[in-house]
Write a protein that holds these residues in place. Structure first.
Motif, mmCIF file in Angstrom:
data_model
loop_
_atom_site.group_PDB
_atom_site.id
_atom_site.type_symbol
_atom_site.label_atom_id
_atom_site.label_comp_id
_atom_site.label_asym_id
_atom_site.label_seq_id
_atom_site.Cartn_x
_atom_site.Cartn_y
_atom_site.Cartn_z
ATOM 1 N N SER A 402 0.841 -1.191 0.000
ATOM 2 C CA SER A 402 0.000 0.000 0.000
ATOM 3 C C SER A 402 0.874 1.238 0.000
ATOM 4 N N THR A 403 0.384 2.286 -0.626
ATOM 5 C CA THR A 403 1.080 3.568 -0.610
ATOM 6 C C THR A 403 0.691 4.391 0.609
ATOM 7 N N GLY A 404 -0.096 3.816 1.509
ATOM 8 C CA GLY A 404 -0.515 4.498 2.733
ATOM 9 C C GLY A 404 -1.975 4.854 2.768
ATOM 10 N N LEU A 405 -2.745 4.347 1.796
ATOM 11 C CA LEU A 405 -4.160 4.722 1.694
ATOM 12 C C LEU A 405 -5.059 3.941 2.645
ATOM 13 N N THR A 406 -4.709 2.690 2.943
ATOM 14 C CA THR A 406 -5.611 1.780 3.667
ATOM 15 C C THR A 406 -6.167 2.345 4.973
ATOM 16 N N PRO A 407 -5.354 2.886 5.889
ATOM 17 C CA PRO A 407 -5.900 3.361 7.167
ATOM 18 C C PRO A 407 -6.887 4.523 7.021
ATOM 19 N N ASN A 408 -6.860 5.216 5.866
ATOM 20 C CA ASN A 408 -7.702 6.394 5.668
ATOM 21 C C ASN A 408 -8.997 6.087 4.918
ATOM 22 N N LEU A 409 -9.265 4.830 4.624
ATOM 23 C CA LEU A 409 -10.484 4.467 3.900
ATOM 24 C C LEU A 409 -11.705 4.616 4.791
ATOM 25 N N ASN A 410 -12.832 5.017 4.191
ATOM 26 C CA ASN A 410 -14.079 5.081 4.950
ATOM 27 C C ASN A 410 -14.802 3.738 4.883
ATOM 28 N N GLY A 411 -15.987 3.667 5.497
ATOM 29 C CA GLY A 411 -16.703 2.393 5.586
ATOM 30 C C GLY A 411 -17.028 1.775 4.246
ATOM 31 N N ALA A 412 -17.529 2.572 3.302
ATOM 32 C CA ALA A 412 -17.899 2.051 1.983
ATOM 33 C C ALA A 412 -16.673 1.564 1.228
ATOM 34 N N GLU A 413 -15.578 2.309 1.339
ATOM 35 C CA GLU A 413 -14.350 1.931 0.638
ATOM 36 C C GLU A 413 -13.759 0.651 1.225
#
Length: 454
Positions: A402-413
């Motif tokens: 991951s480029t660092g996006l995973t922890p910032n995903l919302n519920g739908a994502e």
């Protein structure tokens, strides 16, 4: 309908879903994370990532989860790596229960592409060989660095590496060992062994045994390896070598690589190997150049080999697709791959798999980009298109980088990523076969005609 839902094609779906649900509920307990709360969705996300041996994480595994939570994750990784169906069939065999012909065929197609093997003996060899490799890897890691890889850490990372899961107890993965040749080599060996497939490992071990016992006997055979193993090994080596060269050159030209050539080569080699659905990293993925990231997308989409712990469309599919393109350019009627030609039925499955993978990745990327652009400027969403595609392919290929996006995903994502990991682990072809098992072949055929193309 009840019989079809319990057919051999659908049993792995229910077993995977059941294990993920059970694991998610256990990770949701306070005992798994005594220092903070974890929503049910995040717990299910972590359980899916572990069971599908992906490695994407919404929280830091080493610091957020207790030892109980880490054990749950480790158990899910081991079950997902070997495959729920392998564990279940072996359990039934050891209990002396009858395994139906359909189950034998289903397991054979998944692991060996050969339904005539001895089910009990082969599955026993799989489990024993897996534990030996993981145990050897854990011992080697502990001997290399007893402080960084204490016994539990060594066992956790060895299982995670062999199962191509990518889960690490360290927040920066393996970046602190980026210049350690011994640690890097152990991880690359475990990742490669887990991504080659049990059939290839078993055949290589048999050949090695024959070479030791009777070296002259090997010279009498025209081909030492089977066609499947030959294609897998050649394709795997080619992808790793090309990936290493591309990353080495791209990061070097951008002055984004270690100063010494030795460490620069090691980091390039490791990233090329780990892209094959492993998920570990020794450099910050988010800081890599676009050229490297684009080529890593290709490596992640291809993934490992059939019957292995890895995901992706598989090396054999990639080789067959390349051979198909070459055959079209040369005007050949047959698609030649090595010393054999592929049947039309095999090519139909390959084209279906590639098209389905492309559709899933394309739709997933557009949905993720659209969801991120809801409360933001659409130009910002356009800039993150590469990051979103990287995350989607990493989930579908069960890679975990991951480029660092995973922890910032919302519920739908997060829900969409969960579905991609689930489908990616089972494989689009498996789900397509499961759905097609509900339909009967028509007893009539339509007249054929040519349609102008191109």
């Amino acid at each position: 309908m009840r019989i079809k839902l319990l057919s051999p094609y659908w049993l792995p779906v229910w077993f995977f879903a059941g294990a993920i649900l059970a694991g998610g509920l256990m990770l949701h307990l306070d005992a798994s994370h005594p220092g903070g709360s974890l929503s049910l969705l995040d717990a299910l996300f972590t359980a899916t990532s572990a069971m599908c041996v992906t490695g994407l994480a919404v929280v830091d595994t080493g610091s957020y989860f207790s030892r109980f939570g880490q054990n749950v994750i480790l158990l899910l990784i081991q079950m997902g790596g070997l495959g729920i169906m392998t564990f279940t069939t072996l359990f039934l065999h050891l209990l002396g229960k009858h395994v139906s012909l359909n189950d034998r065929l289903a397991v054979g197609q998944s692991l060996l592409r050969d339904p005539s093997f001895s089910l009990g003996k082969f599955l026993t060899r799989i489990v024993v060989a897996t534990f030996i490799l993981e145990g050897g890897g854990a011992l080697a890691l502990w001997l290399m660095d007893p402080v960084g890889f204490h016994p539990y850490s060594a066992i956790f990372h060895s299982i995670s590496a062999f199962c191509n899961a990518g889960f690490s107890l360290y927040s920066d993965s393996l970046t602190q060992w980026s210049d350690h040749w011994g640690i890097n080599t152990i991880f690359m060996v475990l990742i490669t062994a887990g991504g080659l497939g049990f059939y290839v490992l078993n055949e290589c071990a048999s050949i090695a045994k024959k070479a030791v016992l009777d070296p002259h006997a090997l010279r009498k055979k025209a081909y030492l390896l089977s066609w499947h193993s030959e294609v897998v090994l050649k394709t795997s080596i080619l992808l790793v070598v090309v990936g290493t060269v591309v990353i080495f050159v791209a990061e070097g030209l951008a002055n984004n690589a270690p100063e010494t050539l030795s460490e620069r080569f090691l980091t390039s080699l490791f990233q090329s190997v780990t892209c094959r659905t492993a998920g570990f990293n020794t450099v910050d993925i988010g800081s890599m150049t676009n050229v490297s990231l684009v080529f890593m997308l290709v490596l992640m989409l291809v993934g490992g080999s059939p019957g292995s712990c890895a995901g992706g469309i598989k090396t054999t599919t990639f080789s067959a697709l390349c051979s198909f393109v070459v055959s079209q350019f040369k005007g050949r009627e047959q698609v030649r791959l090595g010393r054999y030609a592929l049947s039309q039925q095999a090519m139909n499955k390959i084209i279906s798999l590639v098209v389905m993978a492309g559709l899933l990745v394309g739709v997933g990327t557009m949905v993720l980009t659209s969801l991120e652009s809801v409360n933001a400027n659409y130009l910002m969403g356009r800039e993150k298109f590469m990051v979103n595609m990287f995350e989607v392919i990493s989930a579908f290929g069960t890679v975990g980088l991951s480029t660092g996006l995973t922890p910032n995903l919302n519920g739908a994502e997060k829900t969409m990523i969960i579905l991609l990991m689930f489908v990616g682990r089972l494989g689009p072809i498996w789900l397509l076969s499961a759905l097609s098992s509900w339909h009967e072949e028509p007893r009539y055929k339509l007249p054929t005609a040519d349609l102008p193309l191109g």
